[in-house]
Design an enzyme around this catalytic site. Structure first.
Site, short mmCIF file in Angstrom:
data_model
loop_
_atom_site.label_atom_id
_atom_site.label_comp_id
_atom_site.label_asym_id
_atom_site.label_seq_id
_atom_site.Cartn_x
_atom_site.Cartn_y
_atom_site.Cartn_z
N TYR A 252 -36.53 3.30 66.02
CA TYR A 252 -35.78 2.09 66.32
C TYR A 252 -36.52 0.87 65.79
CZ TYR A 252 -33.56 -1.60 69.10
OH TYR A 252 -32.93 -2.75 69.49
N LYS B 232 -35.20 -1.86 62.94
CA LYS B 232 -35.04 -3.29 63.21
C LYS B 232 -35.99 -4.14 62.37
CE LYS B 232 -31.70 -3.03 66.16
NZ LYS B 232 -30.36 -3.56 65.84
#
Length: 232
Positions: A144, A148
């Site tokens: 994740y 990002k």
């Protein structure tokens, strides 16, 4: 009638964004949703399969988006709110699957939206991508964090000379902490950001009611029960 593309239009944030755009009366927006499911509030839908490669998804989006434009037309704004979350550190048995999930849900749609903007966004148009607030190390959810961080890098790169975006186009990352969505409520995440605060800011950037901080990461967190905004 200005045309706005919403990538991730079948997710919680995408649906709320399209609903707010639909209610806007002046101007009235022509809305195109890109997602894995139909959004009946959109004027047009481009459906993609999460199982397809980024190349296959991108080719489909570019082709179908071009067919929806009349000769000489361009998109006024492209809003990418596609996303998802899967945790896991480097020792997790599902680490690579988790990383692939996060890239497919977050970074790949942002890359496709960027390519779409380079081809079909009008001069002076807007592209918004979705990052995350307070991004440092993410040892428990590495995939994740990588996805990002890639979006943050993408925004800064698109804002730089030679990126391929149209003349005077604006790009920005709306980077919230946890948003008040059904999935986050179910996970009992604290200090959730009201969904309408996110969608209203996206609308205000689209209409020009609030200036767009070009090339910046705009973090959103909750402090004293209120969303606060920080431009990085």
């Amino acid at each position: 009638m200005p045309t706005v593309v919403v990538s991730g239009g079948s997710g919680a944030v995408g649906k709320a964004t399209i609903s707010l755009l639909r209610k806007h009366e002046s101007p009235v927006y022509n809305i195109i949703s890109i997602g894995t499911k139909l959004n009946p509030e959109a004027n047009h839908n481009i459906l993609v399969s999460a199982d397809d490669s980024i190349e296959s998804q991108g080719e489909k989006v570019i082709q179908q988006a071009g067919l929806l434009l009349k000769e000489g037309e361009k998109f006024d704004a492209i809003i990418c709110v596609a996303g998802g979350f899967a945790g896991g550190n480097a020792a997790s048995d599902g680490f690579l699957a988790s990383a692939a999930f996060n890239l497919n849900k977050s970074l790949n749609p942002a890359l496709i939206a960027s390519h779409l903007a380079a081809k079909y966004l009008k001069e002076g148009g807007l592209i918004t991508l979705t990052g995350t607030a307070n991004l440092t190390s993410t040892p428990g959810y590495i995939g994740y964090g990588v996805a990002k961080a890639g979006i943050h890098h993408l925004v800064r790169s698109l804002a730089s000379p030679g990126s391929g975006l149209p003349k005077d186009a604006k790009v920005v990352s709306l980077s919230p902490a946890a948003i008040d969505t059904p999935a986050n409520r179910q996970s009992n995440m604290p200090a959730l950001i009201p969904l309408n605060a996110i969608t209203q800011r996206l609308l205000d950037w689209t209409t020009g009611a609030i200036p767009v901080p070009h090339g910046k990461i705009v973090e959103v967190v909750v402090e004293n029960n209120e969303p606060t905004w920080k431009v990085l």
